[in-house]
Design a protein around this motif. Structure first.
Motif, mmCIF file in Angstrom:
data_model
loop_
_atom_site.group_PDB
_atom_site.id
_atom_site.type_symbol
_atom_site.label_atom_id
_atom_site.label_comp_id
_atom_site.label_asym_id
_atom_site.label_seq_id
_atom_site.Cartn_x
_atom_site.Cartn_y
_atom_site.Cartn_z
ATOM 1 N N HIS A 1 0.821 -1.213 0.000
ATOM 2 C CA HIS A 1 0.000 0.000 0.000
ATOM 3 C C HIS A 1 0.858 1.267 0.000
ATOM 4 N N ARG A 2 2.165 1.150 0.229
ATOM 5 C CA ARG A 2 3.032 2.312 0.145
ATOM 6 C C ARG A 2 3.135 2.831 -1.278
ATOM 7 N N LEU A 3 2.975 1.936 -2.244
ATOM 8 C CA LEU A 3 3.140 2.293 -3.653
ATOM 9 C C LEU A 3 1.834 2.204 -4.430
ATOM 10 N N VAL A 4 1.011 1.234 -4.101
ATOM 11 C CA VAL A 4 -0.220 0.989 -4.849
ATOM 12 C C VAL A 4 -1.416 1.394 -3.998
ATOM 13 N N ASP A 5 -2.267 2.239 -4.556
ATOM 14 C CA ASP A 5 -3.502 2.619 -3.876
ATOM 15 C C ASP A 5 -4.556 1.539 -4.056
ATOM 16 N N GLY A 6 -5.563 1.577 -3.198
ATOM 17 C CA GLY A 6 -6.628 0.587 -3.277
ATOM 18 C C GLY A 6 -7.348 0.600 -4.610
ATOM 19 N N ARG A 7 -7.587 1.801 -5.163
ATOM 20 C CA ARG A 7 -8.257 1.894 -6.458
ATOM 21 C C ARG A 7 -7.461 1.194 -7.543
ATOM 22 N N GLU A 8 -6.150 1.369 -7.551
ATOM 23 C CA GLU A 8 -5.306 0.747 -8.568
ATOM 24 C C GLU A 8 -5.291 -0.769 -8.421
ATOM 25 N N ALA A 9 -5.219 -1.239 -7.167
ATOM 26 C CA ALA A 9 -5.195 -2.681 -6.945
ATOM 27 C C ALA A 9 -6.502 -3.330 -7.381
ATOM 28 N N VAL A 10 -7.615 -2.710 -7.033
ATOM 29 C CA VAL A 10 -8.927 -3.267 -7.409
ATOM 30 C C VAL A 10 -9.105 -3.231 -8.922
ATOM 31 N N THR A 11 -8.643 -2.147 -9.559
ATOM 32 C CA THR A 11 -8.745 -2.043 -11.014
ATOM 33 C C THR A 11 -7.916 -3.119 -11.703
ATOM 34 N N PHE A 12 -6.710 -3.338 -11.197
ATOM 35 C CA PHE A 12 -5.846 -4.385 -11.767
ATOM 36 C C PHE A 12 -6.522 -5.750 -11.675
ATOM 37 N N LEU A 13 -7.032 -6.096 -10.505
ATOM 38 C CA LEU A 13 -7.629 -7.412 -10.315
ATOM 39 C C LEU A 13 -8.903 -7.551 -11.141
ATOM 40 N N LYS A 14 -9.653 -6.455 -11.265
ATOM 41 C CA LYS A 14 -10.873 -6.494 -12.064
ATOM 42 C C LYS A 14 -10.548 -6.717 -13.542
ATOM 43 N N THR A 15 -9.440 -6.113 -14.012
ATOM 44 C CA THR A 15 -9.017 -6.299 -15.401
ATOM 45 C C THR A 15 -8.620 -7.750 -15.661
ATOM 46 N N VAL A 16 -7.898 -8.342 -14.719
ATOM 47 C CA VAL A 16 -7.525 -9.758 -14.848
ATOM 48 C C VAL A 16 -8.780 -10.623 -14.895
ATOM 49 N N LYS A 17 -9.744 -10.328 -14.071
ATOM 50 C CA LYS A 17 -11.006 -11.082 -14.041
ATOM 51 C C LYS A 17 -11.703 -11.006 -15.400
ATOM 52 N N GLU A 18 -11.783 -9.809 -15.969
ATOM 53 C CA GLU A 18 -12.480 -9.643 -17.259
ATOM 54 C C GLU A 18 -11.758 -10.382 -18.383
ATOM 55 N N LEU A 19 -10.435 -10.354 -18.381
ATOM 56 C CA LEU A 19 -9.674 -11.031 -19.438
ATOM 57 C C LEU A 19 -9.799 -12.552 -19.336
ATOM 58 N N ILE A 20 -9.867 -13.095 -18.127
ATOM 59 C CA ILE A 20 -9.987 -14.547 -17.965
ATOM 60 C C ILE A 20 -11.417 -15.005 -18.281
ATOM 61 N N GLU A 21 -12.384 -14.206 -17.916
ATOM 62 C CA GLU A 21 -13.769 -14.599 -18.189
ATOM 63 C C GLU A 21 -14.104 -14.514 -19.678
ATOM 64 N N ASP A 22 -13.329 -13.710 -20.433
ATOM 65 C CA ASP A 22 -13.483 -13.654 -21.883
ATOM 66 C C ASP A 22 -12.085 -13.585 -22.505
ATOM 67 N N PRO A 23 -11.404 -14.729 -22.664
ATOM 68 C CA PRO A 23 -10.021 -14.747 -23.143
ATOM 69 C C PRO A 23 -9.835 -14.104 -24.524
ATOM 70 N N ARG A 24 -10.903 -13.967 -25.306
ATOM 71 C CA ARG A 24 -10.790 -13.379 -26.626
ATOM 72 C C ARG A 24 -10.325 -11.925 -26.554
ATOM 73 N N LYS A 25 -10.586 -11.284 -25.404
ATOM 74 C CA LYS A 25 -10.182 -9.889 -25.253
ATOM 75 C C LYS A 25 -8.664 -9.728 -25.284
ATOM 76 N N MET A 26 -7.954 -10.788 -24.939
ATOM 77 C CA MET A 26 -6.486 -10.686 -24.929
ATOM 78 C C MET A 26 -5.926 -10.450 -26.324
ATOM 79 N N LEU A 27 -6.689 -10.812 -27.349
ATOM 80 C CA LEU A 27 -6.219 -10.604 -28.717
ATOM 81 C C LEU A 27 -6.351 -9.154 -29.140
ATOM 82 N N LEU A 28 -7.078 -8.349 -28.380
ATOM 83 C CA LEU A 28 -7.342 -6.973 -28.749
ATOM 84 C C LEU A 28 -6.323 -5.996 -28.189
ATOM 85 N N PHE A 29 -5.409 -6.468 -27.326
ATOM 86 C CA PHE A 29 -4.469 -5.560 -26.683
ATOM 87 C C PHE A 29 -3.029 -5.871 -27.101
#
Length: 437
Positions: A409-437
């Protein structure tokens, strides 16, 4: 007849080369009196030269090569001797394994620099050895003929057998009255101890304990985890992922992938790729704190936690952001095999900017991983379980996985951590999105 001056000259010259040889030569020469003074003077240099040659040959014959503890790494200066592969008197070939040294991170193999006979072993297993110390000595020489080592072994063992046999012969001669005296004293002393142990026992069952010395890797793991706990301001955020799409994808392509490439299509490749893509949006996850500075990286070296008999190790997949999903799977499989075989090198372990730990393979349902310092975050994966969830207002059964992100938490804020984990969740639930980035 030799003159007195001649005798003194001969005696002094021979004494410088070899006293024993001089005595023999002078006595023989004087007794025979068959050599003239000129002939004897002429023969002295050849005798001296012969003695010097013999001495040089013997020196080379008995000179031993020292085998030092090899350099390990900049941060490693000592280790524990695991074991020797040879005993004193045994023959070893050049580059053959002589000893194994256990360090905080890996096992280091020490090979013989020459072919010869082991003449000295300076340490015992579990002893601490420091870089540069003499580990062993080897006398250079050719391999012994078949059966050549057996007489030597028999010669070394025979005194022990004779010594052990001697007391056996003397035992019957010992007075019979003194023999039972010692056991009586021991039994008398043992009775109070036995009574005391029975008095302190609370159950009729065995309550034995065993103590085993911690190996260096386990000590290092304990040190690093406590350091992480004391240094980082750790905080964990959770989410759950519907694994239906990923499992369906594996079902469709895993056989084809194994047939074409020999690669086993698992979870780690897709999760690693998803983390590298999410880290592009949240670079602090892949960063680090160094003093009063923040280090941001445009690459992602993922440390993969692998369980081994000695403890948890984290070999590194370099530039995971530039590898394909199957490329990451191949690298993880290669490193995992090396870790379980104890063949990891320091290069395999050095570095790492983000860690993924998959406790789900062991049946874990929920857990909070500890940051692998000096990294900033670690993602914990857990088991996939069928659970009732609500989808579009309907209660359905879906394969669900809990994921946990522990971050500094010294470097990463809660908003950033939650956003990161939410992005991982979305990419795994729809792996096709990985081809778009």
């Amino acid at each position: 007849m030799l003159s007195t001056v001649s005798k003194k000259y001969i005696s002094n010259t021979l004494r410088q080369s070899s006293k024993s040889y001089a005595r023999c030569l002078v006595s023989t020469t004087i007794s025979k009196r068959s050599l003239s003074s000129h002939q004897l003077y002429k023969s002295i240099p050849s005798y001296t030269h012969s003695i010097n040659i013999n001495n040089n040959v013997l020196a080379r014959r008995y000179a031993s090569t020292s085998v030092p503890v090899p350099p390990m790494a900049e941060s490693l200066t000592e280790g524990s001797l695991k074991d020797y592969t040879k005993k004193v008197g045994e023959y070893i070939k050049e580059d053959e394994l002589l000893a194994t040294i256990e360090t905080d991170k890996i096992d280091i193999e020490v090979n013989s620099p020459i072919s010869g006979t082991v003449t000295k072993l300076n340490f015992q297993p579990e002893d601490t050895v420091t870089v540069g110390e003499e580990l062993a000595q080897i006398e250079e020489g050719a391999a012994p003929a078949d059966g050549g080592a057996a007489p030597a072994a028999a010669a070394t063992e025979s005194p022990k057998k004779e010594e052990s046999a001697a007391p056996k012969k003397e035992t019957p001669a010992a007075p019979k009255k003194e023999t039972p005296a010692a056991p009586k004293k021991e039994s008398a002393a043992a009775k109070p101890a036995a009574a005391e142990s029975n008095a302190t026992s609370f159950t009729p069952f065995a309550r034995n304990e065993s103590r085993v010395k911690m190996n260096r890797m386990r000590l290092r793991i304990a040190e690093r985890l406590k350091e992480s706990q004391n240094t980082a301001a750790s905080l964990t955020t959770f989410n759950e992922i519907d694994m239906s799409a990923l499992l369906q994808m594996r079902k469709l392509y895993k056989d084809e992938i194994i047939k074409k490439t020999g690669t086993k299509f698992g979870f780690m490749g897709l999760f690693s790729k998803a983390c590298t893509l999410a880290a592009k949006d949240i670079p602090a996850i892949n960063g680090a704190i160094e003093g009063d500075q923040i280090v941001y990286r445009d690459y992602t070296d993922i440390s993969v936690a692998v369980a081994t008999p000695k403890g948890l190790v984290t070999p590194v997949v370099r530039n995971a952001e530039s590898l394909s999903v199957l490329g990451i799977e191949d690298e993880i499989m290669r490193l995992s095999h090396k870790a379980r075989d104890g063949k990891l090198t320091l290069e395999d372990m050095t570095g790492g900017t983000f860690t993924i730990s998959n406790g789900g393979v062991f049946g874990s349902l929920y857990g909070t991983p500890i940051i692998n310092t000096p990294q900033t975050a670690v993602l914990g994966l857990h088991g996939v379980k069928e659970r009732p969830v609500t989808v579009n207002g309907q209660i359905v059964s879906r394969p669900m996985m809990y994921v946990a992100l522990t971050y500094d938490h010294r470097l990463v804020d809660g908003r950033e951590a939650v956003t990161f984990l939410k992005t991982v969740k979305e990419l795994i639930e729809d792996p096709r999105k990985m081809l778009l980035f």
